[in-house]
Design a protein around this motif. Sequence first.
Motif, PDB file in Angstrom:
ATOM      1  N   LYS A   1       0.822  -1.213   0.000  1.00 47.51           N
ATOM      2  CA  LYS A   1       0.000   0.000   0.000  1.00 47.51           C
ATOM      3  C   LYS A   1       0.860   1.269   0.000  1.00 47.51           C
ATOM      4  O   LYS A   1       0.375   2.363  -0.283  1.00 47.51           O
ATOM      5  N   VAL A   2       2.125   1.115   0.384  1.00 46.47           N
ATOM      6  CA  VAL A   2       2.991   2.302   0.436  1.00 46.47           C
ATOM      7  C   VAL A   2       4.126   2.174  -0.584  1.00 46.47           C
ATOM      8  O   VAL A   2       5.093   2.915  -0.537  1.00 46.47           O
ATOM      9  N   ALA A   3       3.972   1.235  -1.519  1.00 54.37           N
ATOM     10  CA  ALA A   3       5.048   0.978  -2.476  1.00 54.37           C
ATOM     11  C   ALA A   3       4.729   1.590  -3.834  1.00 54.37           C
ATOM     12  O   ALA A   3       3.571   1.716  -4.230  1.00 54.37           O
ATOM     13  N   ASP A   4       5.766   1.985  -4.548  1.00 52.79           N
ATOM     14  CA  ASP A   4       5.593   2.425  -5.927  1.00 52.79           C
ATOM     15  C   ASP A   4       5.498   1.208  -6.842  1.00 52.79           C
ATOM     16  O   ASP A   4       4.686   1.167  -7.744  1.00 52.79           O
ATOM     17  N   TYR A   5       6.391   0.248  -6.605  1.00 54.23           N
ATOM     18  CA  TYR A   5       6.419  -0.958  -7.409  1.00 54.23           C
ATOM     19  C   TYR A   5       6.539  -2.164  -6.498  1.00 54.23           C
ATOM     20  O   TYR A   5       7.120  -2.065  -5.413  1.00 54.23           O
TER      21      TYR A   5
ATOM     22  N   ALA B   1      -3.504  15.804  14.360  1.00 50.69           N
ATOM     23  CA  ALA B   1      -2.758  14.582  14.037  1.00 50.69           C
ATOM     24  C   ALA B   1      -3.403  13.992  12.795  1.00 50.69           C
ATOM     25  O   ALA B   1      -4.573  13.642  12.798  1.00 50.69           O
ATOM     26  N   LEU B   2      -2.645  13.942  11.719  1.00 47.18           N
ATOM     27  CA  LEU B   2      -3.174  13.455  10.454  1.00 47.18           C
ATOM     28  C   LEU B   2      -2.223  12.444   9.845  1.00 47.18           C
ATOM     29  O   LEU B   2      -1.005  12.581   9.967  1.00 47.18           O
ATOM     30  N   ALA B   3      -2.797  11.466   9.163  1.00 50.24           N
ATOM     31  CA  ALA B   3      -1.957  10.502   8.456  1.00 50.24           C
ATOM     32  C   ALA B   3      -1.242  11.230   7.326  1.00 50.24           C
ATOM     33  O   ALA B   3      -1.835  12.062   6.653  1.00 50.24           O
ATOM     34  N   PRO B   4       0.045  10.944   7.137  1.00 52.97           N
ATOM     35  CA  PRO B   4       0.753  11.614   6.047  1.00 52.97           C
ATOM     36  C   PRO B   4       0.167  11.166   4.717  1.00 52.97           C
ATOM     37  O   PRO B   4      -0.279  10.034   4.567  1.00 52.97           O
ATOM     38  N   GLU B   5       0.160  12.055   3.759  1.00 50.94           N
ATOM     39  CA  GLU B   5      -0.319  11.676   2.440  1.00 50.94           C
ATOM     40  C   GLU B   5       0.781  10.897   1.750  1.00 50.94           C
ATOM     41  O   GLU B   5       1.860  11.416   1.534  1.00 50.94           O
ATOM     42  N   MET B   6       0.474   9.659   1.437  1.00 51.93           N
ATOM     43  CA  MET B   6       1.448   8.832   0.749  1.00 51.93           C
ATOM     44  C   MET B   6       0.998   8.715  -0.691  1.00 51.93           C
ATOM     45  O   MET B   6       0.045   7.988  -0.988  1.00 51.93           O
ATOM     46  N   LYS B   7       1.646   9.452  -1.538  1.00 50.25           N
ATOM     47  CA  LYS B   7       1.273   9.329  -2.956  1.00 50.25           C
ATOM     48  C   LYS B   7       2.250   8.355  -3.601  1.00 50.25           C
ATOM     49  O   LYS B   7       3.304   8.740  -4.046  1.00 50.25           O
ATOM     50  N   ARG B   8       1.882   7.115  -3.613  1.00 49.36           N
ATOM     51  CA  ARG B   8       2.736   6.094  -4.208  1.00 49.36           C
ATOM     52  C   ARG B   8       2.027   5.485  -5.398  1.00 49.36           C
ATOM     53  O   ARG B   8       0.800   5.498  -5.472  1.00 49.36           O
ATOM     54  N   LYS B   9       2.801   4.919  -6.292  1.00 45.52           N
ATOM     55  CA  LYS B   9       2.216   4.436  -7.551  1.00 45.52           C
ATOM     56  C   LYS B   9       1.449   3.125  -7.377  1.00 45.52           C
ATOM     57  O   LYS B   9       0.535   2.840  -8.141  1.00 45.52           O
TER      58      LYS B   9
END
Lengths: 318, 263
Positions: free
Chosen positions: A292-296, B228-236
């Motif tokens: 869920k936190v990975a790019d690939y 307190a907020l979850a960090p925005e994780m913009k991952r692919k």
Amino acid sequence: MSLWTYSEDLGLALELLGKGRELAERMGVELAAVVLGCGVDARAEELAHYGASKVYVVDHANLASFTAEPYASALAALARKHGPDAILVGATKRGNEVAARLAAKLDVGCVTNCTGVDVDPDTKLLLFSRLAYGGSAISTQRCKAKPQVATVPPRTFERAPRTERRAEVVKEAVEVEEPKVKVLDFKKKELKGARLEEADVVVVAGRGFRRREDVAMLEELARLLGGVVGYTRPLAYDLKWADRWVGMSGVVVKPRLYVGVGVSGAIQHVAGIRDSKVIVAVNRDPDAPIFKVADYGIVGDLYTVVPELVKKLKERAK
Amino acid sequence: MSKVCVCVKYSLDVSEIRIDPSTRQPVTVGVKRKVSDFDKNAVEEAVRLKERLGWTVTALTYGPDEAKSALREALAMGADEAVLVTDPGYAQSDTLVTSLFLAEAIKRVGPFNLILLGEASVDGYTYQVGPRLAERLGLPQVTHVRRLEVKDGEVVAERDLEDGYELVSVKMPVVVTVTKEINEPRYPKLMDIMKASKKPIKTMTAADLGIPEGKRGAAGSGIEVLRALAPEMKRKEHIIKGKEPADAAAELIELLGKEGVVR
């Protein structure tokens, strides 16, 4: 009116001065560095060239070896004398225990391990961000009374550049508590290869590995990627495969490429890799939180996937 | 008789915290609580002193009434007595308030030769309560201890620091915080759990401890939490599934090449 910085670690002291310069300007206060120890003239002279207006020095026999009680008492005595608005301390384990004890002496709040420091434009008070709820959230906090005490981990901010301009070095003869804890010995940790925190590429072994010797294939993968191998906390602590681990309570890394192999992605681990540029995961379990936190990622058995990755990288290098 | 006090935190089980996707706020309602991991190591270390040297073990917590279950766990592991310090402002207390409640209780229940805690709590990770408690009690502190020996009124401890292991000695009384590595906490036997459920738990309040209103909860805290907020994780989240390892590996390397992270 001043913002103080202190760390027993020179590199970290320079990072605090780097950020401190900007914060002090926005707060409209003076920037000072504090140097504590015994025989620290050279350190004070060096720190005088990184943008501070003042360097306060407490040079005292009770500070000859680093223990929390005398160090916290020296800082507290200085703070009582000069009344700084804020004190930023380097968040090493030593720094954190001194900051907490200092805050207790001054009966003020303290925010440890800040990932960010900002200035409230209205009140000119500092706003601190830190990980909360075991790393699942970032909380923004404010100290209610002065001095605002906080600690900042290594590599959070850029080092201040060295300047020709020299700060005023002020030697302070304050009272320093007698040390109660005796330091008998120090065994340096063997840190093999490049340091994790500075590595460009970090390849982490997780619980998916069944035997310690299997990590050899990860060493090869790391070498081909130009990086180093790290471990998750269960492998380092429970299985004792390493002295250090990657995670919120261990080494926080920010490489260009992070590869988690057999890493499930527990919150405390993710909190320590979050700022990596590209995150890659290999795990058998398609529901592993790391995806869920990975790019690939590859869903598959690391014991077959890693050798293939190694093979492909070798072919590519040809 | 020598006495050791072990402070335990009734922490959130952070692995159960979920993030509300619409607000990015962590949801803590209904999340299980447990004895903070490293505090369990502290209890184990205290119980070993009891077994080896005949010390008396007092478990102490600052928390809501439900935190009694943390004390029951410590009792089941072998603690002799348990003290709950409770206050309605508990949930809004920072380390300044927490250490005040613990210190005032220790002054009344003690004196102790040794006070043990985990190096940090698994939900807060501030690393502050041990040092603050030591300062309030006027005692020295030894933090991040991974090996502890007690003899002749002295503790000899090995600390786990970033760059090495530091061996120190100090005369008791002293406050010691321990790492996860120091021991393997025992699983209490069913019989001990049952016995523990019948043991009395002493309860103390702010009034019992002489802590005035303004020093409790949010009012007494030195810090204010604004949000307190979850960090925005913009991952692919480009995950390769159901492919032969060779094909999956080739595809991944190709992708990483495009990202410019593989030569």
